[in-house]
Design a protein around this motif. Structure first.
Motif, PDB file in Angstrom:
ATOM      1  N   ILE A 179       0.725  -1.137   0.083  1.00 47.36           N
ATOM      2  CA  ILE A 179       0.030  -0.109   0.119  1.00 47.36           C
ATOM      3  C   ILE A 179       0.683   1.192   0.071  1.00 47.36           C
ATOM      4  N   ASP A 180       0.346   2.353  -0.482  1.00 42.99           N
ATOM      5  CA  ASP A 180       1.089   3.583  -0.544  1.00 42.99           C
ATOM      6  C   ASP A 180       0.041   4.311   0.697  1.00 42.99           C
ATOM      7  N   LEU A 181       0.592   4.358   1.808  1.00 46.62           N
ATOM      8  CA  LEU A 181      -0.367   4.831   2.766  1.00 46.62           C
ATOM      9  C   LEU A 181      -0.508   6.530   2.589  1.00 46.62           C
ATOM     10  N   ASP A 182       0.365   7.369   2.437  1.00 44.56           N
ATOM     11  CA  ASP A 182       0.424   8.661   2.092  1.00 44.56           C
ATOM     12  C   ASP A 182      -0.511   9.077   1.042  1.00 44.56           C
ATOM     13  N   ALA A 183      -0.812   8.229  -0.151  1.00 36.42           N
ATOM     14  CA  ALA A 183      -1.731   8.462  -1.121  1.00 36.42           C
ATOM     15  C   ALA A 183      -3.092   8.332  -0.581  1.00 36.42           C
ATOM     16  N   TRP A 184      -3.079   7.246   0.116  1.00 41.10           N
ATOM     17  CA  TRP A 184      -4.493   6.556   0.546  1.00 41.10           C
ATOM     18  C   TRP A 184      -4.965   7.615   1.668  1.00 41.10           C
ATOM     19  N   ILE A 185      -4.110   8.179   2.474  1.00 45.55           N
ATOM     20  CA  ILE A 185      -4.644   9.007   3.490  1.00 45.55           C
ATOM     21  C   ILE A 185      -5.156  10.286   2.768  1.00 45.55           C
ATOM     22  N   GLU A 186      -4.299  10.936   1.888  1.00 42.00           N
ATOM     23  CA  GLU A 186      -4.549  11.977   0.945  1.00 42.00           C
ATOM     24  C   GLU A 186      -6.028  12.031   0.482  1.00 42.00           C
ATOM     25  N   ARG A 187      -6.175  10.629  -0.128  1.00 44.79           N
ATOM     26  CA  ARG A 187      -7.289  10.229  -1.160  1.00 44.79           C
ATOM     27  C   ARG A 187      -8.655  10.534  -0.076  1.00 44.79           C
ATOM     28  N   THR A 188      -8.540   9.852   1.152  1.00 46.94           N
ATOM     29  CA  THR A 188      -9.626   9.630   1.952  1.00 46.94           C
ATOM     30  C   THR A 188     -10.046  11.291   2.416  1.00 46.94           C
ATOM     31  N   LYS A 189      -8.853  11.926   2.815  1.00 43.82           N
ATOM     32  CA  LYS A 189      -9.153  13.311   3.135  1.00 43.82           C
ATOM     33  C   LYS A 189      -9.957  14.414   2.052  1.00 43.82           C
ATOM     34  N   ARG A 190      -9.605  14.040   0.920  1.00 40.37           N
ATOM     35  CA  ARG A 190     -10.372  14.741  -0.366  1.00 40.37           C
ATOM     36  C   ARG A 190     -11.983  14.247  -0.350  1.00 40.37           C
ATOM     37  N   ILE A 191     -12.253  13.029   0.062  1.00 41.41           N
ATOM     38  CA  ILE A 191     -13.454  12.474  -0.041  1.00 41.41           C
ATOM     39  C   ILE A 191     -14.171  13.145   1.003  1.00 41.41           C
ATOM     40  N   LEU A 192     -13.477  13.046   2.443  1.00 40.05           N
ATOM     41  CA  LEU A 192     -14.267  13.604   3.553  1.00 40.05           C
ATOM     42  C   LEU A 192     -14.443  15.075   3.400  1.00 40.05           C
ATOM     43  N   ASN A 193     -13.568  15.739   2.755  1.00 42.07           N
ATOM     44  CA  ASN A 193     -13.731  17.064   2.675  1.00 42.07           C
ATOM     45  C   ASN A 193     -14.912  17.592   1.761  1.00 42.07           C
ATOM     46  N   LYS A 194     -15.320  16.886   0.831  1.00 45.34           N
ATOM     47  CA  LYS A 194     -16.431  17.077  -0.058  1.00 45.34           C
ATOM     48  C   LYS A 194     -17.485  17.645   0.610  1.00 45.34           C
ATOM     49  N   PRO A 195     -18.156  18.697   0.050  1.00 47.94           N
ATOM     50  CA  PRO A 195     -19.593  19.089   0.647  1.00 47.94           C
ATOM     51  C   PRO A 195     -20.733  18.157   0.540  1.00 47.94           C
ATOM     52  N   SER A 196     -20.493  17.365  -0.799  1.00 49.51           N
ATOM     53  CA  SER A 196     -21.506  16.368  -0.970  1.00 49.51           C
ATOM     54  C   SER A 196     -20.864  15.107  -1.768  1.00 49.51           C
ATOM     55  N   ILE A 197     -21.793  14.194  -2.199  1.00 45.89           N
ATOM     56  CA  ILE A 197     -21.105  13.024  -2.688  1.00 45.89           C
ATOM     57  C   ILE A 197     -22.161  12.362  -3.658  1.00 45.89           C
ATOM     58  N   THR A 198     -21.847  11.946  -4.907  1.00 46.41           N
ATOM     59  CA  THR A 198     -22.978  11.624  -5.916  1.00 46.41           C
ATOM     60  C   THR A 198     -22.773  10.149  -5.869  1.00 46.41           C
ATOM     61  N   PRO A 199     -23.708   9.389  -5.418  1.00 51.45           N
ATOM     62  CA  PRO A 199     -23.702   7.827  -5.253  1.00 51.45           C
ATOM     63  C   PRO A 199     -23.620   7.107  -6.730  1.00 51.45           C
ATOM     64  N   VAL A 200     -22.904   5.956  -6.558  1.00 51.02           N
ATOM     65  CA  VAL A 200     -22.892   5.261  -7.856  1.00 51.02           C
ATOM     66  C   VAL A 200     -23.387   4.017  -7.479  1.00 51.02           C
ATOM     67  N   ARG A 201     -24.275   3.390  -8.305  1.00 57.36           N
ATOM     68  CA  ARG A 201     -24.813   1.936  -7.887  1.00 57.36           C
ATOM     69  C   ARG A 201     -23.499   0.885  -8.446  1.00 57.36           C
ATOM     70  N   THR A 202     -23.245   0.111  -7.493  1.00 60.53           N
ATOM     71  CA  THR A 202     -22.464  -1.134  -7.853  1.00 60.53           C
ATOM     72  C   THR A 202     -22.990  -2.295  -7.227  1.00 60.53           C
ATOM     73  N   LYS A 203     -22.423  -3.427  -7.343  1.00 61.12           N
ATOM     74  CA  LYS A 203     -22.818  -4.695  -6.853  1.00 61.12           C
ATOM     75  C   LYS A 203     -22.476  -4.607  -5.578  1.00 61.12           C
TER      76      LYS A 203
END
Length: 489
Positions: A179-203
């Motif tokens: 794993i690239d922990l640094d990239a994973w942390i930054e990616r998760t931060k970006r998601i949590l900082n979004k004002p909203s999120i558009t759901p996508v149906r998956t299995k």
């Protein structure tokens, strides 16, 4: 600030990760615990008097705790604003040993991921974990008079595979993780900082168990009853929905796997009326003999066995409802409700109330009532023959629906008793009850012994009314099927 748990949620689904942070749902524990699990494993590990970390501890404070103590529980560490908590850390000559208690009998190999992440975070903080162990419940442990923690709990350096067999070591599983922990942390931060999120149906949204946030992500109230989204086990339905296909019968035939239940749904959609395999239903109905007993249990699940002869994750049945229909159409109701260790009385009363002959109709019995009776037979050998005889007379009322012998598009792809009842009755509904589902009944039962007498009476009545609705619903559904067959003739 985020936690390692946010990383795990991000790996599962971006929407799930965001919703957990912004639309937190209150969820009761699935298991009944008479005391916190941490009290048990700390006693087992002789860690009751060890140093404890606290929620806002800095890295410096946690490092000081480790420096001053041989064992520290719940030490907190942080790396790039990502915090984690280690349940148990013990000082060794060449580093530290971490132990992860798990309220499970079969902790799987994927648990190594969080251990890997924690090990990386701790390494950045100057703490070198050289051993990782898992602590879990021994599924074969049978409680006697008192709880034996040395027999109940197990520590191991191995994890279980998908077949519930101990397989690879934790170290081997961790070595396979890159794993690239640094990239994973930054990616998760970006998601949590979004004002909203558009759901996508998956299995993933409905795999194994439907995500608790599914109704928040997707409003299906305006979908047609025969929506392609309700097509059972079809692997093409999500792609078809994205392409504008809305009804099951519009799906190309070469994209239908051909299961019997799918055929029933397809025909109901195509003809716009209920599908029924009359001949197969008549064969199924021939096994039903009077008097007909409609039976339903309510139970709670205990991760740690509270009473003698119980195993980890055994259940305790505290309620049953029984409607008995005689051949002349008379319907009589029996009810049982008790708290604490009521197992013996439950068995004795059930044996007394059930007719000695006739069919016992139960909805979804294999994973529920039948399994409960088998557990009780193991706990009370003196009643084994009678309980096995009861099991032998059980017939599963859910089978005609699961097997596609009858399907009404109003079921919208769901086969629970609550979804099927409105198909056969416009008047009966769970919506007017104080308790409207089994989990609500369990959570109400858990508070029963803490209430005064008047409150106990109210709780008992609410639970009993709900359970009685289940068995009356079985009666209504069975007779609804009978009417469908007769009217078709």
């Amino acid at each position: 600030m985020l936690h390692v748990s946010d990383l795990m949620r991000e790996m599962k689904c971006e929407c799930f990760c965001w919703n957990c942070a912004h639309n937190s749902l209150h969820q009761e524990s699935f298991y009944k615990m008479d005391c916190p699990f941490s009290d048990l494993w700390k006693t087992y590990l002789h860690a009751n008097d060890c140093a404890l970390g606290h929620s806002m501890d800095t890295n410096e404070q946690s490092l000081k705790l480790l420096e001053e103590n041989e064992v520290v529980c719940f030490a907190r560490f942080e790396y790039k604003e990502c915090r984690t908590k280690i349940p148990y850390l013990k000082k060794l000559e060449n580093g530290y040993m971490a132990i992860y208690p798990h309220l499970s009998a079969y902790p799987k190999e994927n648990e190594a991921l969080i251990m890997k992440v924690n090990q990386i975070i701790l390494a950045h903080c100057g703490v070198h974990v050289v051993e990782n162990h898992i602590l879990y419940l021994n599924k074969e442990y049978v409680r006697k008079d008192s709880l034996d923690l040395n027999a109940l709990l197990v520590t191991s350096d191995k994890l279980f595979n998908k077949r519930n067999h101990l397989s690879k070591t934790i170290a081997e599983c961790m070595d396979e993780i890159d794993i690239d922990l640094d990239a994973w942390i930054e990616r998760t931060k970006r998601i949590l900082n979004k004002p909203s999120i558009t759901p996508v149906r998956t299995k993933q949204c409905t795999a194994l168990r439907r995500c608790s946030y599914y109704p928040i992500c997707f409003d299906e109230s305006n979908e047609p009853d025969d929506s392609i989204l309700f097509f059972t086990t079809n692997q093409h339905k999500l792609d078809a929905y994205e392409k504008g296909i809305r009804h099951i019968h519009e799906l190309p035939l070469n994209q239908i796997e051909g299961f019997r239940l799918q055929y029933a749904q397809y025909m109901a959609s195509k003809t716009q009326k209920p599908f029924m395999d009359k001949a197969a239903l008549q064969v199924w109905m021939k096994q039903i003999q009077y008097p007909i007993s409609y039976l339903d249990f309510e139970w709670d699940t205990f991760a740690v066995p509270p009473y003698e002869n119980m195993k980890p994750f055994d259940v305790l049945c505290f309620q049953y409802s029984l409607h008995v229909e005689s051949k002349d159409g008379a319907l009589k109701h029996y009810n049982f409700f008790e708290s604490k260790d009521c197992r013996r009385h439950f068995v004795e009363q059930l044996i007394q109330d059930l007719p000695k002959t006739g069919t016992i109709l139960v909805y979804n019995m294999e994973g529920a009532e039948k399994l409960r009776l088998k557990q009780l037979a193991n706990q009370f050998e003196e009643y084994r023959d009678e309980l096995e005889a009861i099991c032998a007379r059980m017939v599963d009322l859910s089978k005609p629906f699961e097997a596609g012998l009858y399907y009404n598009s109003k079921m919208r792809g769901h086969y629970s008793l609550k979804n099927i009842l409105p198909v056969f009755s416009k008047d009966l509904s769970y919506k007017n009850l104080d308790i409207q589902n089994g989990l609500n009944a369990v959570f109400a039962y858990r508070t029963y012994d803490d209430k005064n007498e008047e409150e106990k009476k109210e709780v008992k009545e609410a639970i009993s009314t709900y359970c009685q609705m289940d068995t009356y619903a079985e009666y209504v559904v069975y007779h609804g099927l009978l009417r469908e067959v007769e009217e078709d003739a």
